[in-house]
Design a protein around this motif. Structure first.
Motif, PDB file in Angstrom:
ATOM      1  N   VAL A   1       0.752  -1.143   0.008  1.00 55.50           N
ATOM      2  CA  VAL A   1      -0.064   0.056  -0.069  1.00 55.50           C
ATOM      3  C   VAL A   1       0.884   1.422  -0.073  1.00 55.50           C
ATOM      4  CG1 VAL A   1      -1.755   1.150   1.293  1.00 55.50           C
ATOM      5  CG2 VAL A   1      -1.983  -1.166   1.209  1.00 55.50           C
ATOM      6  N   ASP A   2       0.746   1.934  -1.022  1.00 57.19           N
ATOM      7  CA  ASP A   2       1.713   3.107  -1.285  1.00 57.19           C
ATOM      8  C   ASP A   2       0.919   4.539  -1.119  1.00 57.19           C
ATOM      9  OD1 ASP A   2       3.543   5.006  -1.833  1.00 57.19           O
ATOM     10  OD2 ASP A   2       3.680   4.910  -4.041  1.00 57.19           O
ATOM     11  N   LEU A   3       1.088   5.197  -0.155  1.00 62.50           N
ATOM     12  CA  LEU A   3       0.617   6.240   0.440  1.00 62.50           C
ATOM     13  C   LEU A   3       1.003   7.785  -0.386  1.00 62.50           C
ATOM     14  CD1 LEU A   3      -0.267   6.164   4.074  1.00 62.50           C
ATOM     15  CD2 LEU A   3      -1.540   5.203   2.307  1.00 62.50           C
TER      16      LEU A   3
ATOM     17  N   ASN B   1       0.455  -1.260   7.865  1.00 58.73           N
ATOM     18  CA  ASN B   1       0.442   0.167   8.720  1.00 58.73           C
ATOM     19  C   ASN B   1       0.118   1.150   7.889  1.00 58.73           C
ATOM     20  OD1 ASN B   1       1.658  -1.602  10.645  1.00 58.73           O
ATOM     21  ND2 ASN B   1       3.711  -0.325  10.657  1.00 58.73           N
ATOM     22  N   PRO B   2       0.512   1.209   6.455  1.00 62.58           N
ATOM     23  CA  PRO B   2      -0.065   2.479   5.732  1.00 62.58           C
ATOM     24  C   PRO B   2      -1.544   2.254   5.295  1.00 62.58           C
ATOM     25  CG  PRO B   2       1.350   1.111   4.459  1.00 62.58           C
ATOM     26  CD  PRO B   2       1.557   0.609   5.880  1.00 62.58           C
ATOM     27  N   ALA B   3      -1.980   0.972   5.431  1.00 59.33           N
ATOM     28  CA  ALA B   3      -3.628   0.751   5.024  1.00 59.33           C
ATOM     29  C   ALA B   3      -4.233   1.368   6.425  1.00 59.33           C
ATOM     30  CB  ALA B   3      -3.734  -0.730   4.743  1.00 59.33           C
ATOM     31  N   ASP B   4      -3.743   1.038   7.375  1.00 60.56           N
ATOM     32  CA  ASP B   4      -4.506   1.402   8.822  1.00 60.56           C
ATOM     33  C   ASP B   4      -4.462   2.692   8.848  1.00 60.56           C
ATOM     34  OD1 ASP B   4      -4.891  -1.256   9.400  1.00 60.56           O
ATOM     35  OD2 ASP B   4      -3.243  -1.330  10.946  1.00 60.56           O
TER      36      ASP B   4
ATOM     37  N   ASP C   1      -8.832  -1.003   6.762  1.00 62.67           N
ATOM     38  CA  ASP C   1      -8.209  -2.119   7.438  1.00 62.67           C
ATOM     39  C   ASP C   1      -8.571  -3.543   6.859  1.00 62.67           C
ATOM     40  OD1 ASP C   1     -11.085  -2.000   7.794  1.00 62.67           O
ATOM     41  OD2 ASP C   1     -11.103  -1.779   9.992  1.00 62.67           O
ATOM     42  N   ASP C   2      -9.161  -3.423   5.594  1.00 63.98           N
ATOM     43  CA  ASP C   2      -9.438  -4.568   5.036  1.00 63.98           C
ATOM     44  C   ASP C   2      -8.386  -5.036   3.985  1.00 63.98           C
ATOM     45  OD1 ASP C   2      -9.466  -2.720   3.039  1.00 63.98           O
ATOM     46  OD2 ASP C   2     -11.083  -3.646   1.931  1.00 63.98           O
TER      47      ASP C   2
ATOM     48  N   ALA D   1      -9.556 -10.872   5.063  1.00 62.59           N
ATOM     49  CA  ALA D   1      -9.033  -9.536   4.517  1.00 62.59           C
ATOM     50  C   ALA D   1      -9.047  -9.503   2.924  1.00 62.59           C
ATOM     51  CB  ALA D   1      -7.617  -9.812   4.872  1.00 62.59           C
ATOM     52  N   ARG D   2      -9.215  -8.548   2.457  1.00 62.43           N
ATOM     53  CA  ARG D   2      -8.985  -8.560   0.909  1.00 62.43           C
ATOM     54  C   ARG D   2      -7.812  -9.219   0.440  1.00 62.43           C
ATOM     55  NH1 ARG D   2     -10.134  -3.950  -3.599  1.00 62.43           N
ATOM     56  NH2 ARG D   2      -8.352  -4.034  -4.625  1.00 62.43           N
TER      57      ARG D   2
END
Length: 387
Positions: A63-65, A337-340, A345-346, A354-355
């Motif tokens: 997950v890239d923010l 962590n970046p997802a949260d 949160d999926d 989870a997805r």
């Protein structure tokens, strides 16, 4: 925002791997039904589609923010613009090949013609990202606002109020502050990067420094309030001292990106802000600008998430930089962590329900993606050719 490839029917099993969960490394695999993980660990091959990990690592999709690499696909050279559909498609493929399955495009609402940036172009990119429905990874918008420029503030507020942004950040690229706190270094950068004269660099410095701090703070407050009203998460960029993060935390900013000093990062942690640092910084071993190194910040225990910034492959590579921490902890920094941090949160973790965003990864000689699944669908495979 955008959807993934067309759904295929039936179950999927990834078998014969070493699965990185948020807490441990497990021998076995992952079973998927639809777009969800239904089993982790001792998984058999009784599925409609079977992917043999062949002893490789199985990671959650990254997950890239904050990734601004779309700019390089749109303008491979300054002034040389490619068609927007081509740029978005090539960025999509490049990111999935780098293991990024949820991508927050950091679109810069900034007036800088030599860098091919303008609020109008940013709005065009935003529209393309939000309208796309035939791409492989999940594309999201991170709207970056240069608060020293009123046109950019107005443009970002319009995007935010339309509900198009999931993440909104404020930045003030003022010579003598933050990333450009060395004024002479800014002058050299501005002249060399954009072929401006020294006189033009001086004019830019005067323009950006001739704004009252109270005005900048009012703009930040307006953007943060508008973002939170639509449910978007907020971030700040290149915070230079503890007092600045205190002010931003008070304004409601959720994430601090690239804090300039260790003291700044430590204060952000004390205030409960999420701290994001650059993966290329960690992989290279230093900051491009001579600021806080990601490695030092990790050693101090103040880094929550890593971002790809300008180089997507560094996000996966960063998880394999030896920081003295267990591998699951390093992987969490680029996935869970970046997802949260943005309330997703999926995803970003390999666990039941989870997805199903998954990667099969070759660790040596450098971390690379052998296969990728997005929302349970196999979307990428890089086979070795054996002769």
């Amino acid at each position: 925002m955008s959807s993934t490839a067309q759904t295929t029917e039936g179950s999927v099993a990834v078998v014969g791997g070493r699965v990185i969960t948020p807490e441990a490394v497990l021998e076995g695999g992952v079973r998927i039904e639809g777009d969800r993980i239904v089993e982790v660990g001792d998984v058999d091959g009784d599925a409609d589609t079977v992917i043999d990990a062949d002893g490789r690592l199985v990671l959650p999709g990254l997950v890239d923010l904050h990734g601004d690499d779309i700019e390089n696909h749109l303008h491979p050279r300054s002034g040389a613009r490619m068609a927007l559909p081509m740029a978005l498609a090539s960025a999509d493929r490049a990111n999935v090949a780098a293991g990024i399955t949820t991508k927050f495009h950091a679109i810069s609402f900034e007036l800088d013609e030599e860098a091919d940036r303008s609020p109008e172009l940013a709005a065009t990119l935003t529209a393309a990202i939000t309208a796309a429905d035939d791409l492989l990874v999940d594309h999201r918008l991170h709207a970056r606002c240069e608060v020293t420029q009123k046109r950019c503030v107005d443009a970002v507020l319009e995007v935010v109020e339309n509900g198009d942004a999931d993440l909104v950040s404020v930045m003030s690229h003022i010579p003598g502050k933050g990333q450009f706190r060395d004024v002479e270094a800014f002058k050299r950068y501005y002249e060399n990067a954009s072929e401006h004269t020294a006189e033009e660099a001086e004019e830019m410095i005067e323009e950006r420094t001739d704004i009252a701090m109270a005005t900048l703070r009012e703009r930040v407050d307006e953007i943060v309030e508008a973002a939170h009203d639509t449910g978007a998460v907020t971030a700040s960029h290149d915070d230079e001292n503890p007092a600045e993060v205190e002010r931003l935390a008070e304004a409601g900013v959720d994430i601090t990106e690239y804090p300039i000093t260790l003291e700044t990062a430590e204060r952000a942690a004390e205030l409960g802000m999420t701290t994001a640092m650059g993966a290329p910084n960690l992989v290279r071993g230093e900051s491009q600008w001579g600021n806080l190194s990601t490695g030092d910040a990790i050693d101090a225990g103040v880094v929550d998430s890593l971002v790809a910034d300008y180089h997507p492959p560094s996000l996966l590579a960063a998880a394999f930089v030896d920081t003295g921490e267990p591998l699951p902890e390093r992987v969490n920094r680029v996935s869970a962590n970046p997802a949260d941090a943005v309330g997703f949160d999926d995803r970003g973790r390999i666990e039941v329900e989870a997805r199903a965003d998954l990667l099969v990864v070759d660790r040596d000689p450098t971390p690379t993606v052998a296969s990728a699944l997005v929302a349970g669908q196999p979307v990428y495979r890089a086979d070795r050719v054996v002769r």
